[in-house]
Design a protein around this motif. Structure first.
Motif, PDB file in Angstrom:
ATOM      1  N   SER A 132       0.862  -1.180   0.000  1.00 52.72           N
ATOM      2  CA  SER A 132       0.000   0.000   0.000  1.00 52.72           C
ATOM      3  C   SER A 132       0.899   1.230   0.000  1.00 52.72           C
ATOM      4  CB  SER A 132      -0.879   0.006   1.245  1.00 52.72           C
ATOM      5  OG  SER A 132      -0.079   0.214   2.406  1.00 52.72           O
ATOM      6  N   LEU A 133       0.332   2.355  -0.340  1.00 55.27           N
ATOM      7  CA  LEU A 133       1.098   3.595  -0.331  1.00 55.27           C
ATOM      8  C   LEU A 133       1.626   3.889   1.074  1.00 55.27           C
ATOM      9  CD1 LEU A 133       2.110   5.959  -1.975  1.00 55.27           C
ATOM     10  CD2 LEU A 133      -0.072   7.103  -1.571  1.00 55.27           C
ATOM     11  N   GLU A 134       0.787   3.659   2.078  1.00 49.15           N
ATOM     12  CA  GLU A 134       1.208   3.890   3.464  1.00 49.15           C
ATOM     13  C   GLU A 134       2.399   3.014   3.832  1.00 49.15           C
ATOM     14  OE1 GLU A 134      -0.426   3.432   8.042  1.00 49.15           O
ATOM     15  OE2 GLU A 134      -1.845   3.222   6.394  1.00 49.15           O
ATOM     16  N   LEU A 135       2.349   1.733   3.491  1.00 48.23           N
ATOM     17  CA  LEU A 135       3.452   0.830   3.795  1.00 48.23           C
ATOM     18  C   LEU A 135       4.704   1.226   3.024  1.00 48.23           C
ATOM     19  CD1 LEU A 135       4.716  -1.587   5.165  1.00 48.23           C
ATOM     20  CD2 LEU A 135       3.600  -3.066   3.446  1.00 48.23           C
ATOM     21  N   ALA A 136       4.556   1.637   1.776  1.00 44.05           N
ATOM     22  CA  ALA A 136       5.707   2.074   0.982  1.00 44.05           C
ATOM     23  C   ALA A 136       6.406   3.252   1.659  1.00 44.05           C
ATOM     24  CB  ALA A 136       5.258   2.446  -0.429  1.00 44.05           C
ATOM     25  N   PHE A 137       5.617   4.218   2.167  1.00 49.31           N
ATOM     26  CA  PHE A 137       6.208   5.352   2.874  1.00 49.31           C
ATOM     27  C   PHE A 137       6.885   4.915   4.168  1.00 49.31           C
ATOM     28  CE2 PHE A 137       3.557   8.253   0.286  1.00 49.31           C
ATOM     29  CZ  PHE A 137       4.518   9.201  -0.021  1.00 49.31           C
ATOM     30  N   ARG A 138       6.279   3.974   4.896  1.00 51.69           N
ATOM     31  CA  ARG A 138       6.899   3.497   6.141  1.00 51.69           C
ATOM     32  C   ARG A 138       8.237   2.829   5.856  1.00 51.69           C
ATOM     33  NH1 ARG A 138       1.749   0.808   9.048  1.00 51.69           N
ATOM     34  NH2 ARG A 138       2.063  -0.485   7.239  1.00 51.69           N
ATOM     35  N   ILE A 139       8.310   2.061   4.779  1.00 52.23           N
ATOM     36  CA  ILE A 139       9.573   1.410   4.407  1.00 52.23           C
ATOM     37  C   ILE A 139      10.625   2.467   4.100  1.00 52.23           C
ATOM     38  CG2 ILE A 139      10.708  -0.025   2.658  1.00 52.23           C
ATOM     39  CD1 ILE A 139       8.005  -1.633   2.526  1.00 52.23           C
ATOM     40  N   ALA A 140      10.264   3.471   3.312  1.00 57.68           N
ATOM     41  CA  ALA A 140      11.206   4.544   2.976  1.00 57.68           C
ATOM     42  C   ALA A 140      11.689   5.269   4.234  1.00 57.68           C
ATOM     43  CB  ALA A 140      10.559   5.521   1.998  1.00 57.68           C
ATOM     44  N   LEU A 141      10.772   5.518   5.175  1.00 56.59           N
ATOM     45  CA  LEU A 141      11.146   6.201   6.418  1.00 56.59           C
ATOM     46  C   LEU A 141      12.143   5.396   7.248  1.00 56.59           C
ATOM     47  CD1 LEU A 141       7.706   7.693   7.525  1.00 56.59           C
ATOM     48  CD2 LEU A 141       9.751   8.966   6.856  1.00 56.59           C
ATOM     49  N   VAL A 142      11.987   4.083   7.268  1.00 59.62           N
ATOM     50  CA  VAL A 142      12.928   3.230   8.007  1.00 59.62           C
ATOM     51  C   VAL A 142      14.341   3.426   7.475  1.00 59.62           C
ATOM     52  CG1 VAL A 142      13.660   0.826   8.370  1.00 59.62           C
ATOM     53  CG2 VAL A 142      11.287   1.483   8.778  1.00 59.62           C
ATOM     54  N   PHE A 143      14.471   3.521   6.157  1.00 58.43           N
ATOM     55  CA  PHE A 143      15.792   3.674   5.551  1.00 58.43           C
ATOM     56  C   PHE A 143      16.238   5.129   5.467  1.00 58.43           C
ATOM     57  CE2 PHE A 143      14.339  -0.402   3.513  1.00 58.43           C
ATOM     58  CZ  PHE A 143      15.201  -1.218   4.242  1.00 58.43           C
ATOM     59  N   GLY A 144      15.336   6.057   5.764  1.00 54.14           N
ATOM     60  CA  GLY A 144      15.692   7.469   5.722  1.00 54.14           C
ATOM     61  C   GLY A 144      15.963   7.989   4.325  1.00 54.14           C
ATOM     62  N   VAL A 145      15.231   7.436   3.346  1.00 57.89           N
ATOM     63  CA  VAL A 145      15.411   7.846   1.950  1.00 57.89           C
ATOM     64  C   VAL A 145      14.062   8.225   1.345  1.00 57.89           C
ATOM     65  CG1 VAL A 145      17.452   6.369   1.635  1.00 57.89           C
ATOM     66  CG2 VAL A 145      15.188   5.476   1.064  1.00 57.89           C
ATOM     67  N   PRO A 146      14.079   8.981   0.250  1.00 60.71           N
ATOM     68  CA  PRO A 146      12.820   9.291  -0.433  1.00 60.71           C
ATOM     69  C   PRO A 146      12.189   8.022  -1.010  1.00 60.71           C
ATOM     70  CG  PRO A 146      14.611  10.688  -1.244  1.00 60.71           C
ATOM     71  CD  PRO A 146      15.225   9.628  -0.378  1.00 60.71           C
ATOM     72  N   LEU A 147      10.891   8.056  -1.167  1.00 62.78           N
ATOM     73  CA  LEU A 147      10.155   6.909  -1.699  1.00 62.78           C
ATOM     74  C   LEU A 147      10.736   6.432  -3.033  1.00 62.78           C
ATOM     75  CD1 LEU A 147       7.714   5.127  -1.058  1.00 62.78           C
ATOM     76  CD2 LEU A 147       6.299   6.774  -2.282  1.00 62.78           C
ATOM     77  N   GLY A 148      11.177   7.374  -3.862  1.00 59.70           N
ATOM     78  CA  GLY A 148      11.737   7.040  -5.172  1.00 59.70           C
ATOM     79  C   GLY A 148      13.036   6.261  -5.127  1.00 59.70           C
ATOM     80  N   GLU A 149      13.706   6.253  -3.978  1.00 59.07           N
ATOM     81  CA  GLU A 149      14.908   5.431  -3.845  1.00 59.07           C
ATOM     82  C   GLU A 149      14.571   3.996  -3.452  1.00 59.07           C
ATOM     83  OE1 GLU A 149      18.312   6.992  -1.812  1.00 59.07           O
ATOM     84  OE2 GLU A 149      17.798   9.032  -2.427  1.00 59.07           O
ATOM     85  N   VAL A 150      13.339   3.782  -3.016  1.00 61.16           N
ATOM     86  CA  VAL A 150      12.901   2.429  -2.647  1.00 61.16           C
ATOM     87  C   VAL A 150      12.128   1.795  -3.800  1.00 61.16           C
ATOM     88  CG1 VAL A 150      11.641   1.019  -0.979  1.00 61.16           C
ATOM     89  CG2 VAL A 150      12.719   3.147  -0.230  1.00 61.16           C
ATOM     90  N   PHE A 151      11.213   2.563  -4.386  1.00 58.87           N
ATOM     91  CA  PHE A 151      10.348   2.051  -5.446  1.00 58.87           C
ATOM     92  C   PHE A 151      10.427   2.928  -6.692  1.00 58.87           C
ATOM     93  CE2 PHE A 151       8.398   0.823  -1.430  1.00 58.87           C
ATOM     94  CZ  PHE A 151       8.208  -0.540  -1.617  1.00 58.87           C
ATOM     95  N   SER A 152      10.305   2.301  -7.856  1.00 59.08           N
ATOM     96  CA  SER A 152      10.188   3.047  -9.102  1.00 59.08           C
ATOM     97  C   SER A 152       9.185   2.329 -10.000  1.00 59.08           C
ATOM     98  CB  SER A 152      11.541   3.196  -9.797  1.00 59.08           C
ATOM     99  OG  SER A 152      12.061   1.934 -10.151  1.00 59.08           O
ATOM    100  N   TYR A 153       8.651   3.065 -10.929  1.00 54.43           N
ATOM    101  CA  TYR A 153       7.625   2.559 -11.839  1.00 54.43           C
ATOM    102  C   TYR A 153       8.182   2.620 -13.244  1.00 54.43           C
ATOM    103  CZ  TYR A 153       2.908   2.347 -13.884  1.00 54.43           C
ATOM    104  OH  TYR A 153       1.784   2.009 -14.577  1.00 54.43           O
ATOM    105  N   ASP A 154       8.379   1.472 -13.858  1.00 57.35           N
ATOM    106  CA  ASP A 154       9.045   1.395 -15.156  1.00 57.35           C
ATOM    107  C   ASP A 154       8.143   0.849 -16.244  1.00 57.35           C
ATOM    108  OD1 ASP A 154      11.354   2.231 -13.894  1.00 57.35           O
ATOM    109  OD2 ASP A 154      12.154   0.216 -13.677  1.00 57.35           O
ATOM    110  N   SER A 155       8.454   1.252 -17.461  1.00 58.65           N
ATOM    111  CA  SER A 155       7.786   0.730 -18.641  1.00 58.65           C
ATOM    112  C   SER A 155       8.618  -0.414 -19.198  1.00 58.65           C
ATOM    113  CB  SER A 155       7.673   1.837 -19.694  1.00 58.65           C
ATOM    114  OG  SER A 155       7.239   1.299 -20.909  1.00 58.65           O
ATOM    115  N   GLU A 156       7.953  -1.466 -19.618  1.00 54.52           N
ATOM    116  CA  GLU A 156       8.678  -2.580 -20.233  1.00 54.52           C
ATOM    117  C   GLU A 156       8.519  -2.442 -21.746  1.00 54.52           C
ATOM    118  OE1 GLU A 156       7.794  -7.116 -20.459  1.00 54.52           O
ATOM    119  OE2 GLU A 156       8.732  -6.709 -18.530  1.00 54.52           O
ATOM    120  N   ASP A 157       9.388  -1.611 -22.320  1.00 58.17           N
ATOM    121  CA  ASP A 157       9.374  -1.424 -23.762  1.00 58.17           C
ATOM    122  C   ASP A 157      10.778  -1.654 -24.305  1.00 58.17           C
ATOM    123  OD1 ASP A 157      10.770   0.819 -23.007  1.00 58.17           O
ATOM    124  OD2 ASP A 157       9.255   2.248 -23.658  1.00 58.17           O
TER     125      ASP A 157
END
Length: 95
Positions: free
Chosen positions: A60-85
């Protein structure tokens, strides 16, 4: 980096997209944190962390933010959204 695939309908064609994560790498760089330790810090089970890392489950978005907070990094350093082209370029990096 692990990823999971999701499908987004666009007109008559379905585009395949991927949510990628760096959780395993981040755990390693944070004193080799275990999956169990991360799970305890964010309030989920170890099995949930395993599923997220292996791209079998998108948090969930909330869990994604909690994970990022644990590592002290922005959400984009934990997760990214890519195109498979053909170019395999990131189309939108969450930050």
């Amino acid at each position: 980096m692990f990823h999971s695939s999701i499908f987004i309908e666009g007109g008559s064609k379905m585009d395949k997209r991927q949510v990628r994560n760096n959780i395993r790498k981040l755990r390693f760089h944070h004193d080799e944190m275990t999956q169990e330790q991360l799970a305890e810090k964010v309030g989920v089970t170890r099995q949930t962390i395993i599923a997220i890392e292996s791209a079998k489950y998108s948090p969930s978005l909330e869990l994604a933010f909690r994970i990022a907070l644990v590592f002290g990094v922005p959400l984009g350093e934990v997760f990214s959204y890519d195109s498979e082209d053909d170019s395999n370029q990131t189309i939108n990096k969450i930050s």
